[in-house]
Motif scaffolding. Structure first.
Motif, short mmCIF file in Angstrom:
data_model
loop_
_atom_site.label_atom_id
_atom_site.label_comp_id
_atom_site.label_asym_id
_atom_site.label_seq_id
_atom_site.Cartn_x
_atom_site.Cartn_y
_atom_site.Cartn_z
N PRO A 105 38.54 90.92 82.98
CA PRO A 105 37.42 89.98 82.84
C PRO A 105 36.07 90.58 83.22
O PRO A 105 35.06 89.92 83.15
N ILE A 106 36.05 91.86 83.62
CA ILE A 106 34.84 92.41 84.25
C ILE A 106 33.68 92.48 83.27
O ILE A 106 32.55 92.10 83.59
N ILE A 107 33.93 92.97 82.07
CA ILE A 107 32.85 93.12 81.09
C ILE A 107 32.67 91.84 80.28
O ILE A 107 31.55 91.48 79.92
N ALA A 108 33.76 91.14 79.99
CA ALA A 108 33.68 89.97 79.12
C ALA A 108 32.95 88.80 79.77
O ALA A 108 32.39 87.95 79.08
N PHE A 109 32.95 88.74 81.10
CA PHE A 109 32.32 87.61 81.79
C PHE A 109 31.40 88.12 82.89
O PHE A 109 31.69 89.12 83.54
N ARG A 110 30.32 87.38 83.08
CA ARG A 110 29.38 87.67 84.15
C ARG A 110 29.30 86.45 85.06
O ARG A 110 29.14 85.33 84.59
N THR A 111 29.41 86.68 86.36
CA THR A 111 29.35 85.58 87.32
C THR A 111 27.99 85.57 87.99
O THR A 111 27.47 86.62 88.38
N ASP A 112 27.42 84.39 88.12
CA ASP A 112 26.13 84.20 88.77
C ASP A 112 26.21 82.98 89.68
O ASP A 112 27.05 82.09 89.49
N ARG A 113 25.29 82.95 90.65
CA ARG A 113 25.17 81.78 91.52
C ARG A 113 23.87 81.05 91.20
O ARG A 113 22.81 81.67 91.16
N GLN B 63 26.57 77.30 93.37
CA GLN B 63 27.77 77.16 92.57
C GLN B 63 27.92 78.38 91.66
O GLN B 63 26.93 78.86 91.09
N THR B 64 29.13 78.87 91.50
CA THR B 64 29.39 80.04 90.67
C THR B 64 29.51 79.62 89.21
O THR B 64 30.30 78.72 88.88
N SER B 65 28.73 80.24 88.37
CA SER B 65 28.79 79.99 86.93
C SER B 65 29.27 81.24 86.22
O SER B 65 28.98 82.36 86.64
N ILE B 66 30.03 81.04 85.16
CA ILE B 66 30.61 82.15 84.40
C ILE B 66 29.99 82.16 83.01
O ILE B 66 30.07 81.18 82.27
N ASP B 67 29.34 83.28 82.67
CA ASP B 67 28.68 83.43 81.37
C ASP B 67 29.45 84.45 80.53
O ASP B 67 29.59 85.61 80.94
N PRO B 68 29.96 84.05 79.38
CA PRO B 68 30.68 85.01 78.53
C PRO B 68 29.70 85.99 77.87
O PRO B 68 28.55 85.67 77.58
N ARG B 69 30.19 87.23 77.62
CA ARG B 69 29.38 88.26 76.98
C ARG B 69 30.16 88.88 75.82
O ARG B 69 30.60 90.02 75.89
N LYS C 134 17.97 93.55 75.53
CA LYS C 134 18.19 92.17 75.96
C LYS C 134 18.21 91.22 74.76
O LYS C 134 18.83 90.16 74.83
N ALA C 135 17.53 91.57 73.68
CA ALA C 135 17.57 90.74 72.48
C ALA C 135 18.95 90.74 71.83
O ALA C 135 19.29 89.83 71.08
N ILE C 136 19.77 91.78 72.13
CA ILE C 136 21.11 91.88 71.55
C ILE C 136 22.16 91.29 72.48
O ILE C 136 23.00 90.50 72.07
N PHE C 137 22.08 91.68 73.77
CA PHE C 137 23.13 91.29 74.72
C PHE C 137 22.75 90.12 75.62
O PHE C 137 23.52 89.76 76.50
N GLY C 138 21.55 89.56 75.45
CA GLY C 138 21.16 88.43 76.26
C GLY C 138 20.10 88.80 77.28
O GLY C 138 19.97 89.97 77.68
N PRO C 139 19.34 87.80 77.77
CA PRO C 139 18.25 88.10 78.71
C PRO C 139 18.72 88.60 80.07
O PRO C 139 17.95 89.21 80.80
N SER C 140 19.99 88.32 80.42
CA SER C 140 20.49 88.77 81.72
C SER C 140 21.02 90.20 81.69
O SER C 140 21.43 90.73 82.72
N PHE C 141 21.00 90.85 80.52
CA PHE C 141 21.53 92.20 80.40
C PHE C 141 20.54 93.20 80.99
O PHE C 141 19.36 93.19 80.68
N ASP C 142 21.05 94.06 81.88
CA ASP C 142 20.22 95.09 82.52
C ASP C 142 20.81 96.45 82.20
O ASP C 142 21.87 96.81 82.72
N PRO C 143 20.19 97.24 81.33
CA PRO C 143 20.76 98.55 80.96
C PRO C 143 20.95 99.47 82.16
O PRO C 143 21.85 100.31 82.15
N ALA C 144 20.09 99.36 83.18
CA ALA C 144 20.18 100.26 84.32
C ALA C 144 21.49 100.09 85.08
O ALA C 144 21.94 101.00 85.78
#
Length: 468
Positions: A36-44, A49-55, A409-419
């Motif tokens: 699940p590491i790459i397919a989902f991103r967890t944020d607070r 509350q923990t939210s799960i965002d699919p990628r 970020k336009a491809i993978f979403g605004p939360s994507f950080d290439p670094a």
């Protein structure tokens, strides 16, 4: 080794169906590893509350990359097939060996002015500092480690310890000792501490060398790794001297006593020398030329010492220590001088790092720094100054360029950080380079001394490179 597989390469199958099936299996395995590491991103969120965002797009990109890569590997990699894609060798001809250093030096000297013309003052600060200065620091560190690993064949995994010794030498002397004893020398702190940092780092290199005189290979790597961790833990826990994890605020570098900025109204560099640009630009350009001078000094000393008897003793030690002893070479002095010289250059780079950052902290000297420096030496070709410099530009410059890829970020979403994926890309690049050039980017070496003018480069396949 069977006839269908040579040297770990895929079997010479001409069936396109079998090749596609193999690539699809690799893609399915990648799809499984993405969960699940790459397919989902967890944020607070704000309510903790923990939210799960699919990628899904990131997973699709990884699967397609593996599928295409495996397909190309099966089509082009087998040695019995004609090479459809040929990579040009990086071993330089005699004509290029004359002109390449001159062109490179000219570009290095003009780099700040080129960036100022292209990007303006605002963009030039970022390019000069984040790319020019940062890359030159790692080139200097890699050239210092190249003496220990590339010339003497001593695997050192704790080289960052000498980097830390140089940085903390500058921080402690410039922050505590000079203001408490001779405050008038405060503006000259960096120039006073720079040679002291090199001397103290060389002293610690000798201290490391004594316990490991009988060690080679993996055992030497383990001991040097432990040495680097010991230094880091001392910096964390000796709070009375190093201020622990809080770090030490260090005075900024000056132009031979003239500060670039002043809060107390003292004379600054801009007051004495009228140049276009802001004080931040002046400081970045000056830092660039200081680290460039230090790096060129390291290259000059390394090249000269390689032609001296001690340099030839380093290379003899790298090839065969037993034969080295049988020839009457003092291996104790040879190892100690290699550690001392490499450590001294690391200490000089550490002192510059402390002056440039204005702050030193143990987190800047973790094992990952040693691994990065060693990777640069190996990727460039151990023993090759030019190859190490090219590898440093590719590795450090590539990592810094990832911070500029905001368009992803336009491809993978605004939360994507290439670094965040820099180490993944760095590891993949290392694997590809080792497959393409197992001996590094520059796989040949010039002999340290010749009996006539007709010198020929030695292939990297005939060099032990520290095995033993």
């Amino acid at each position: 080794m069977t006839s269908g597989s040579q040297g770990g390469l895929p079997p010479a199958s001409h069936s396109m169906q079998a090749i596609l099936k193999d690539a699809a299996i690799w893609a399915l395995v990648t799809l499984g590893l993405c969960f699940p590491i790459i397919a989902f991103r967890t944020d607070r969120d704000l309510s903790l509350q923990t939210s799960i965002d699919p990628r899904p797009w990131l997973v699709l990109f990884a699967v397609l990359a593996v599928f295409v890569g495996r397909l190309l590997w099966r089509l082009y990699a087998h040695p019995k097939r004609p090479k459809r894609v040929l990579f040009p060798p990086l071993d330089l001809s005699d004509r290029h060996k004359v002109w390449a250093p001159r062109i490179g030096l000219g570009l290095l000297l003009l780099f700040p002015f080129i960036t100022l013309l292209i990007t303006g003052q605002g963009g030039a600060i970022k390019w000069i500092d984040n790319f020019g200065v940062q890359i030159l620091i790692y080139i200097m560190l890699a050239w210092g480690l190249n003496i220990v690993v590339g010339l003497a064949g001593l695997l050192d995994l704790g080289y960052v310890a000498f980097y830390a010794v140089g940085a903390y030498t500058y921080a402690i002397i410039a922050t505590y000792v000079i203001p408490a004893t001779i405050p008038v020398l405060g503006p000259w702190a960096f120039w006073i501490c720079l040679p002291l940092a090199g001397v103290l780092a060389a002293f610690w290199g000798i201290l490391l060398g004594f316990p490991v005189l009988r060690l080679r290979g993996d055992y030497l790597a383990i001991v040097t790794l432990a040495f680097g961790e010991i230094i880091r833990l001392v910096l964390i826990n000796w709070v009375a001297l190093t201020n622990g994890n809080a770090g030490i605020q260090t005075p900024r570098i000056t132009f031979f006593g003239l500060p670039f900025t002043s809060r107390t109204g003292e004379t600054t560099f801009a007051d004495v020398i009228s140049l276009p640009g802001t004080s931040a630009v002046h400081r970045s350009v000056f830092l660039y030329y200081v680290i460039l001078a230090l790096a060129l000094l390291v290259a000059f000393v390394t090249q000269r010492m390689r032609r001296l008897p001690i340099g030839r003793a380093w290379e003899a030690l790298r090839e065969d220590e037993i034969a080295c002893r049988s020839l009457g070479i003092n291996t104790v002095n040879t190892k100690l001088t290699a550690f001392a010289m490499g450590a001294m250059f690391g200490g000089l780079a550490g002192a510059f790092f402390g002056a440039r950052q204005g702050f030193v902290n143990p987190r800047s000297f973790e094992f990952m720094e040693s691994a990065t420096i060693l990777a640069i030496v190996v990727l460039g070709g151990m023993g090759s100054l030019f190859g190490v410099a090219v590898a440093a530009v590719v590795v450090i410059g590539g990592i810094e360029l990832l911070r500029e890829l905001d368009w992803l970020k336009a491809i993978f979403g605004p939360s994507f950080d290439p670094a965040q994926y820099r180490m993944l890309i760095f590891g993949l690049a290392m694997v590809l380079v080792m497959i393409w050039r197992p001996r590094g980017l520059i796989a040949s070496r010039e002999p340290s001394i010749t009996l006539n003018e007709d010198a020929k480069a030695i292939s990297g396949a005939h060099v032990q490179e520290g095995h033993g």
